[in-house]
Design a protein around this motif. Structure first.
Motif, PDB file in Angstrom:
ATOM      1  N   ASP A 115     -12.074   5.179  -0.959  1.00  0.00           N
ATOM      2  CA  ASP A 115     -10.769   4.941  -0.336  1.00  0.00           C
ATOM      3  C   ASP A 115     -10.852   4.839   1.187  1.00  0.00           C
ATOM      4  O   ASP A 115      -9.842   4.641   1.850  1.00  0.00           O
ATOM      5  CB  ASP A 115      -9.745   6.004  -0.763  1.00  0.00           C
ATOM      6  CG  ASP A 115     -10.206   7.406  -0.443  1.00  0.00           C
ATOM      7  OD1 ASP A 115     -11.424   7.622  -0.285  1.00  0.00           O
ATOM      8  OD2 ASP A 115      -9.353   8.305  -0.334  1.00  0.00           O
ATOM      9  N   HIS A 175      -5.267   3.800  -4.380  1.00  0.00           N
ATOM     10  CA  HIS A 175      -4.610   3.298  -3.163  1.00  0.00           C
ATOM     11  C   HIS A 175      -3.095   3.235  -3.283  1.00  0.00           C
ATOM     12  O   HIS A 175      -2.398   3.352  -2.289  1.00  0.00           O
ATOM     13  CB  HIS A 175      -5.087   1.883  -2.831  1.00  0.00           C
ATOM     14  CG  HIS A 175      -6.539   1.833  -2.515  1.00  0.00           C
ATOM     15  ND1 HIS A 175      -7.092   2.580  -1.520  1.00  0.00           N
ATOM     16  CD2 HIS A 175      -7.538   1.120  -3.070  1.00  0.00           C
ATOM     17  CE1 HIS A 175      -8.387   2.338  -1.467  1.00  0.00           C
ATOM     18  NE2 HIS A 175      -8.678   1.464  -2.396  1.00  0.00           N
ATOM     19  N   HIS A 317       4.023  11.655   3.863  1.00  0.00           N
ATOM     20  CA  HIS A 317       3.128  11.153   2.809  1.00  0.00           C
ATOM     21  C   HIS A 317       3.909  10.470   1.697  1.00  0.00           C
ATOM     22  O   HIS A 317       4.981  10.939   1.323  1.00  0.00           O
ATOM     23  CB  HIS A 317       2.352  12.306   2.169  1.00  0.00           C
ATOM     24  CG  HIS A 317       1.183  12.744   2.989  1.00  0.00           C
ATOM     25  ND1 HIS A 317       0.061  13.281   2.430  1.00  0.00           N
ATOM     26  CD2 HIS A 317       0.949  12.702   4.313  1.00  0.00           C
ATOM     27  CE1 HIS A 317      -0.808  13.573   3.397  1.00  0.00           C
ATOM     28  NE2 HIS A 317      -0.281  13.240   4.544  1.00  0.00           N
ATOM     29  N   ASP A 320       1.759   9.061  -3.767  1.00  0.00           N
ATOM     30  CA  ASP A 320       0.392   8.848  -4.249  1.00  0.00           C
ATOM     31  C   ASP A 320      -0.658   9.567  -3.410  1.00  0.00           C
ATOM     32  O   ASP A 320      -1.786   9.750  -3.840  1.00  0.00           O
ATOM     33  CB  ASP A 320       0.076   7.349  -4.264  1.00  0.00           C
ATOM     34  CG  ASP A 320       0.257   6.732  -2.893  1.00  0.00           C
ATOM     35  OD1 ASP A 320       1.342   6.938  -2.307  1.00  0.00           O
ATOM     36  OD2 ASP A 320      -0.677   6.081  -2.398  1.00  0.00           O
ATOM     37  N   GLU A 321      -0.328   9.969  -2.186  1.00  0.00           N
ATOM     38  CA  GLU A 321      -1.360  10.585  -1.345  1.00  0.00           C
ATOM     39  C   GLU A 321      -1.171  12.085  -1.163  1.00  0.00           C
ATOM     40  O   GLU A 321      -1.920  12.719  -0.424  1.00  0.00           O
ATOM     41  CB  GLU A 321      -1.454   9.874   0.015  1.00  0.00           C
ATOM     42  CG  GLU A 321      -0.159   9.745   0.746  1.00  0.00           C
ATOM     43  CD  GLU A 321      -0.312   9.164   2.165  1.00  0.00           C
ATOM     44  OE1 GLU A 321      -1.377   9.281   2.768  1.00  0.00           O
ATOM     45  OE2 GLU A 321       0.687   8.608   2.644  1.00  0.00           O
TER      46      GLU A 321
END
Ligand code: GAP
Length: 523
Positions: A115, A175, A317, A320-321
């Motif tokens: 990533d 991602h 954020h 997904d992160e």
């Protein structure tokens, strides 16, 4: 009192425009940071803080501790062991999910975080020049692609940039957004071979070691990847011994270890680093408000210590992160020399950690609220800042190159001076004592002055070379004040105090020096 004012035409570096090489070379040259184990060729991405670096790092930690623990009544401190029971990491989820995706080059055996791979390619009908980097900026990858095209004598077209891609499902997982080149067409960032990168596999970031003399799995322990768990497992110890009522916090500063796949950008990402973490326990339902409070409070702390507001931004954020424990996270980002990057994270961890430890240890970690006569698992909001990243941010933001009169002499001739405009609380040395001559009786008087100041602040005594050069040396390490003692001082018991930023000089009686320095430093 005589005042001599010196003018300066200064070029105020814009945030993010400082050359990283200048920062690292200053850090090495002046004893802030050295490569670890340098005489053995160095150990990749580990760093040793030298005489000035340790002072500055200690100042950062002391300022944080003061703001968190000393200035408030609702936060206490602690210092947990680095090695903890291995079940802590089962309960916290780190054994199962604290992973990063790793790809390996089958040609040169270099490993990269999938990533972190950034791919650039020329857009259009002609040849697709492609380049990749791991953990760098868009600008860097664009330059690589353009260099390739130029070398082949091709016209440099537009460059499209994006993360690498394996297949749609994994890509979306990692991602959460679109990306360009599939991995099979991406050149290795180290050896440039196309198609040599393996598919990503998940890699646990915790360092393992063995407790006791037998290296079997029963004795496997981990170096903590965050200090927070030492606070959670002590929740009851701290709460009952301090009798704190919600909301209250527990602060801790200490080393953390992560076996990062891609490291780099000096001390920004290393495998051993220090964090300043505070777990703020609140009633369920009060967490959102406290989360917002801490984002602002932490931003104010950095700017209060001199970081320019335009060098900082808050980035929330996406789902997904976020870490496995998080209900919401915001990063305070700093504009480093290469790009924006995380300086501190503020997370709403909900009641995840205390619940997990309650279940895994069999000892419920609850809080009894005597107002409502009920027990519940508190929620927690966590500001967690990297000491090393803070160090780099302070250094980068303070770095200036300015034109100044040669040697502060008031001459029309100007020269470039490098100056660290560090906040006095962060500056490693607060006052320099500079005798105009090494000879007695001047030296003795100057040493007496230095001894008086040393009782209060970190002082550096420097009697080598011209006074102008000594001022420059102090400017370069960010010393806010310099005191010069000249032959006249022996007669009139006065000294000259010089301000780093304005280069103004003021003459004052030695007996007034300590209050005058205190007043100017604000410390
Ligand atoms: N307990 C929360 C936690 O560990 P994190 O965002 O993963 O959160 C906290 O880490 C801070 O530690 C980050 O904001 C960053 O400043 C610093 N940090 C994280 N990984 C680092 C690394 N490999 N090298 C240097 N600093 C790091």
């Amino acid at each position: 009192m005589a005042t001599k004012s010196r003018s300066t035409s200064s070029e105020q570096a814009q945030p993010g425009t400082v050359d990283m090489d200048k920062i690292t070379s200053l850090a090495k040259r002046r004893g802030f940071v050295f490569q670890s184990s340098e005489i053995y060729g160095g150990l990749a991405s580990t760093w040793d803080y030298g005489p000035l670096g340790v002072l500055m790092k200690n100042n950062i930690k002391a300022a944080w501790w003061r703001a968190m623990v000393q200035d408030r009544d609702d936060i206490v401190g602690m210092d947990a062991a680095i090695l903890m029971h291995p079940d802590v990491w089962k309960a916290s989820g780190h054994l199962e999910v604290f992973h990063d995706p790793l790809v390996e080059c089958l040609n040169c055996q270099h490993r990269f975080r999938f990533d972190h791979l950034l791919v650039g390619q020329v857009v259009g009908d002609g040849p697709k020049f492609v380049a990749a980097i791991a953990g760098g900026s868009e600008d860097e990858v664009r330059k690589l692609v353009q260099a390739k095209a130029k070398k082949a004598g091709s016209n440099i077209g537009n460059v499209e940039i994006g993360p690498a891609r394996v297949d749609e499902s994994l890509d979306a997982h990692i991602h959460g957004h679109g990306s360009i080149g599939p991995l099979s067409a991406v050149p290795c960032p180290a050896c440039d071979t196309v198609g040599s990168l393996t598919k990503p596999r998940m890699f646990n970031l915790m360092f393992k070691t063995f407790m006791g003399p037998v290296e079997d799995s029963a004795a496997t322990v981990y170096l903590r990847p965050e200090t927070a768990q030492g606070i959670f497992v002590n929740f009851e110890n701290v709460q009952t011994t301090t009798r704190k009522k919600l909301p209250f916090g527990v602060a801790q500063i200490g080393k953390s270890f992560r076996n990062e796949i891609t490291t780099g950008n000096f001390v920004f990402r290393s495998r051993e680093f220090e964090v300043m973490e505070m777990e703020f326990f609140v009633k369920p339902g009060a967490d959102d408000e406290w989360y917002r409070h801490w984002v602002q409070a932490r931003l104010d702390w950095w700017t209060g210590l001199g970081i320019r507001p335009e060098s900082l931004r808050v980035r929330e954020h996406g789902k997904d992160e976020m870490s496995h424990y998080s209900k919401g996270t915001s990063d305070i980002e700093f504009k480093y020399a290469w790009d924006w990057g995380e300086l501190e994270g503020i997370a709403n961890r909900g009641n995840y950690d205390l619940t997990q430890h309650g279940e895994h240890s069999g000892k419920a970690l609850k809080y009894f609220d005597d107002e409502i006569q009920e027990s519940f698992v508190p929620y927690v909001v966590e500001p967690a800042a990297g000491v090393d990243r803070g160090f780099l941010a302070f250094l980068t933001d303070a770095y200036r190159e300015e034109m100044a009169p040669t040697g502060d002499s008031g001459q029309a001739k100007e020269e470039l001076r490098v100056v660290l405009r560090l906040h006095p609380a962060i500056a490693p040395i607060k006052v320099a004592v500079l005798p105009l001559s090494k000879k007695e009786p001047l030296a003795e008087r100057a040493k007496e002055v230095a001894a008086t100041l040393r009782k209060h602040w970190m002082v550096q005594y420097d009697d080598a070379q011209s006074i102008g050069r000594r001022y420059r040396r102090q400017d370069e390490i960010g010393t806010p004040l310099a005191v010069t003692i000249d032959f006249q001082s022996l007669e009139d018991q006065q000294v000259t105090i010089r301000d780093r930023d304005s280069m103004q000089q003021v003459r004052l009686p030695i007996e007034d020096l300590v209050p005058a320095v205190r007043d100017r430093l604000g410390l």
